[in-house]
Design an enzyme around this catalytic site. Structure first.
Site: not given
Length: 382
Positions: A51, A103, A174, A199
């Site tokens: 983690r 988005y 972004d 993406k």
């Protein structure tokens, strides 16, 4: 050869000098382990628990940090997980100035944060004077997508960075649409870069992933603490898939960029298409800024056609383009934002942005451009 002397294409494969294991494997091994044995009571371990960190993830994060020119990168289970972690850097009351065109998932997150004392003003972040007017005593950061999703609005990153620095704000960008191959926000003055690595970075529509890349060790320590606390880390096998995708990033992005230019210009000739949103047109409002801060326009195009019926006919008629929600893969995709990416917005909010029932978004892949045009043509005329 030193990393600082390598070109981007080479760095995509060799940015992390420590990726080799004792067996000399070409690919970074998938370290499918949750827990690591301590070397001793008073000995620091590089890895203790996945983690917090994992060798496979470390290789990937080191690579992206180099590609973006950042101090550190952090890999998450999705782009939204990355953005959620970054927003936790700020303590309410916290005001943000964000691109008006974003988005839909980012807008959904911002809406949920309002109940926690976060406030947002949405504006065309390409208009620096408009951004400046919205700064108040609680403003903590400017957040932008450039080009934006799905209207392809362009913001001047260097100008926003200058304003942010003067106002003691952070600039978060972004960079999903262009990747560090075409645009490097940190080099232009941004503080944090966000990616949906699902993406273009991954590029094969086969896994979810996200990144936050920061420009300082101070920010790195804060993001690391929150990421470890939240636990939305990227699993080793998914890290392997994203690293594999990055190896071909320049080749894919060049082809995607070429295809988009050809298709966008073809779409402009169609009488059924009322508007084409594409940052690579010379008459685009942000064209000069794009030429200044990027080395390519990417593979994203949006269009408004003459009727809802035609939009639905195109979606049902394409054969090579795939009617699907995502973007950035080797396959070309076509999306209906009002029903998919921006479905959570009210009809009024969508219409105000121009995301109506005639609006489609295209993500060009690496197929032959003539086949893609032929596919669109038959879908238009079917």
């Amino acid at each position: 050869m030193k990393k600082e002397n390598m070109q981007f294409e080479t760095l995509c494969l060799h940015a992390d000098e420590n990726k080799r294991d004792e067996w000399g494997t070409i690919n970074s091994p998938i370290c499918q382990a949750s827990t690591f044995v301590h070397k001793g009571v008073n000995v620091d371990n590089d890895f203790t628990y996945t983690r917090l960190s994992n060798p496979t993830r470390a290789h990937l994060e080191n690579t992206l940090a180099v590609l973006e020119g950042g101090a550190a990168a952090f890999a998450f289970s999705s782009g939204m997980a990355a953005l959620t972690c970054v927003m936790q850097l700020f303590t309410p009351p916290a005001h943000f100035i964000a691109s008006e065109d974003l988005y839909g998932g980012s807008l959904r997150l911002f809406n949920t944060l309002k109940s926690l004392g976060y406030t947002f003003d949405f504006v065309d972040t390409g208009d620096i004077s408009a951004v400046k007017k919205l700064i108040n005593k609680d403003t903590k950061a400017i957040y932008c997508e450039t080009p934006s999703n799905p209207l392809m609005q362009v913001s001047d990153i260097a100008a926003l960075a200058e304003l942010a620095k003067k106002s003691n704000l952070l600039l978060i960008v972004d960079n999903t649409f262009l990747t560090p191959y075409f645009q490097k926000p940190l080099k232009l003055g941004a503080d944090i870069v966000i990616h949906s690595a699902t993406k273009f970075l991954g590029g094969h529509n086969d896994t979810l992933a996200g990144f936050a890349v920061v420009n300082s060790q101070e920010l790195a320590e804060r993001v690391k603490y929150i990421a470890n606390t939240n636990g939305a880390c990227l699993a080793p096998f998914d890290c392997f898939l994203i690293e594999r995708g990055i190896k071909t990033l320049p080749v894919r992005m060049d082809r995607i960029n070429e295809n988009a230019q050809v298709i966008a210009h073809w779409l402009k000739t169609r009488k059924e298409v009322k508007k084409v949103y594409y940052a690579g047109f010379e008459d685009h409002a942000g064209y000069a800024v794009s030429k200044k801060q990027t080395t390519g326009f990417g593979g994203m195009i949006s269009i408004e056609v003459e009727s809802k019926e035609l939009a639905e006919k195109i979606l049902g008629g394409v054969k090579v383009f795939q009617y699907a929600e995502s973007l950035g893969g080797v396959e070309s995709l076509i999306t209906y934002p009002m029903k998919q990416t921006h479905a959570d917005l009210t009809e009024e909010e969508r219409n105000r942005r121009g995301i109506n029932d005639r609006f489609l978004r295209l993500s060009t892949g690496i197929e032959n451009a003539s086949d893609l045009i032929a596919d669109l043509k038959q879908a238009f005329e079917k």
